[in-house]
Design an enzyme around this catalytic site. Sequence first.
Site, PDB file in Angstrom:
ATOM      1  N   SER A   1      24.089  -8.270 -11.591  1.00 13.20           N
ATOM      2  CA  SER A   1      24.840  -8.963 -10.374  1.00 13.20           C
ATOM      3  C   SER A   1      25.468 -10.074 -10.877  1.00 13.20           C
ATOM      4  O   SER A   1      26.320 -10.614 -10.435  1.00 13.20           O
ATOM      5  CB  SER A   1      23.944  -9.089  -9.307  1.00 13.20           C
ATOM      6  OG  SER A   1      22.973 -10.053  -9.489  1.00 13.20           O
TER       7      SER A   1
ATOM      8  N   LYS B   1      15.594 -14.984  -5.609  1.00 15.04           N
ATOM      9  CA  LYS B   1      15.167 -14.565  -4.075  1.00 15.04           C
ATOM     10  C   LYS B   1      13.951 -15.390  -3.839  1.00 15.04           C
ATOM     11  O   LYS B   1      13.231 -15.211  -2.933  1.00 15.04           O
ATOM     12  CB  LYS B   1      14.633 -13.204  -4.140  1.00 15.04           C
ATOM     13  CG  LYS B   1      15.986 -12.219  -4.333  1.00 15.04           C
ATOM     14  CD  LYS B   1      17.105 -12.655  -3.280  1.00 15.04           C
ATOM     15  CE  LYS B   1      16.842 -12.252  -1.947  1.00 15.04           C
ATOM     16  NZ  LYS B   1      18.216 -12.072  -1.105  1.00 15.04           N
TER      17      LYS B   1
HETATM   18  C1  LIG Z   1      19.822  -9.199  -8.582  1.00 12.50           C
HETATM   19  C2  LIG Z   1      20.104  -9.541  -7.362  1.00 12.50           C
HETATM   20  N1  LIG Z   1      21.493  -9.962  -7.278  1.00 12.50           N
HETATM   21  C3  LIG Z   1      22.260 -10.579  -6.151  1.00 12.50           C
HETATM   22  C4  LIG Z   1      21.364 -10.409  -4.906  1.00 12.50           C
HETATM   23  C5  LIG Z   1      21.969 -10.993  -3.789  1.00 12.50           C
HETATM   24  O1  LIG Z   1      21.548 -12.159  -3.135  1.00 12.50           O
HETATM   25  P1  LIG Z   1      21.709 -12.294  -1.630  1.00 12.50           P
HETATM   26  O2  LIG Z   1      20.369 -11.381  -0.974  1.00 12.50           O
HETATM   27  O3  LIG Z   1      21.198 -13.544  -1.330  1.00 12.50           O
HETATM   28  O4  LIG Z   1      22.971 -12.032  -1.175  1.00 12.50           O
HETATM   29  C6  LIG Z   1      20.046  -9.883  -4.902  1.00 12.50           C
HETATM   30  C7  LIG Z   1      19.430  -9.636  -3.698  1.00 12.50           C
HETATM   31  O5  LIG Z   1      18.410  -9.218  -3.776  1.00 12.50           O
HETATM   32  C8  LIG Z   1      19.697  -9.495  -6.186  1.00 12.50           C
HETATM   33  O6  LIG Z   1      18.439  -8.885  -6.129  1.00 12.50           O
END
Ligand SMILES: Cc1ncc(COP(=O)(O)O)c(C=O)c1O
Length: 328
Positions: free
Chosen positions: A280, A63
């Site tokens: 994630s 981010k």
């Molecule tokens: C740990 C984590 N993984 C994945 C994402 C997803 O990314 P995006 O917002 O670009 O879809 C986020 C978004 O905040 C995140 O904090």
Amino acid sequence: MSTARAALARPTSPATGPLTVPSALQLVGNTPLVELRRVCDGVAPGVRIFGKLEGFNPGGSVKDRPALKMVEDGLARGALVPGKTILDSTSGNTGIALAMVGAALGYPVELVMPGNVSAERKKVVAAFGAKVIYSDPLEGSDGAIRLCRRILAEAPERYFKPDQYNNPANSLAHYETTGPEIWRQTEGRITHFVAAIGTGGTIMGTGRYLKAQNPDVQVIAAEPDDAFHGLEGLKHMATSIVPGIFHEEQLDRKIGVATDAAYDMVYRLGREEGLLLGQSSGAALLAALEVARGLSAGTFVVIFPDFGDRYLSTKMWLGWASFGGGRT
Ligand SMILES: Cc1ncc(COP(=O)(O)O)c(C=O)c1O
């Protein structure tokens, strides 16, 4: 080459990154790709899977890229001027990134986040000097979005709200940086790009760039398979406020991932690859493996949005014991 020997081989190209930079902001991006070897069971030898380690960004996550771009864009448009405060709703990583960028630039930051985000995240944001306003944990990230809208409506002149869910600069950051990096790092060989979705900024911007280089690149999203999930930062789109920057029709596939399976994959990544990652990352890798197992050749790049150390106090790591815990 044996798995152990390949893992020990020296890099073929020297590090090219700058050794001295004027501020933390120049450290955003240019993250490495790491090839995965031992967690790829059932994948043909002709399929290579790489993880992009976004935890190397100075704020510790993917981010940082959109946070920096949205603030730069606000400054360029005159929407962010001295005297204003940066305000946004965030499930955590964007807040940390905005707090880091605000600190580096000297702008105050206020963040609305669900009360149940991890203790590490709350502390990191505080360390960067940001003020945190907690929303009802039961309402998840949508609750934080609604509370943030109310705060802004009461004093719009006080704030600059990057609005990561609807700001095109979010996905543009990935179009301009993440996509070109991956294209260069794979020397144009990438066949599949996989990312988990929160705002959708990563998958939209990176996917658009990669498809512009080669329309055959498959863009695959991973999402929680259920509205009630434990994958911090991710959205189950069917039951969420769909971000304005998210365009599902631009994806080739969207794959649902169970929380427990994602956690188990995170445990394996630590023990079998030496990579301590966030949940994630496990979700995205599971989606990649589901597709990869049906192929005889391909080059996959999977986004690993952050490292796992910022989740060590969460319930995710309670499962570690039943998974087998550490080897003794
Ligand atoms: C740990 C984590 N993984 C994945 C994402 C997803 O990314 P995006 O917002 O670009 O879809 C986020 C978004 O905040 C995140 O904090």
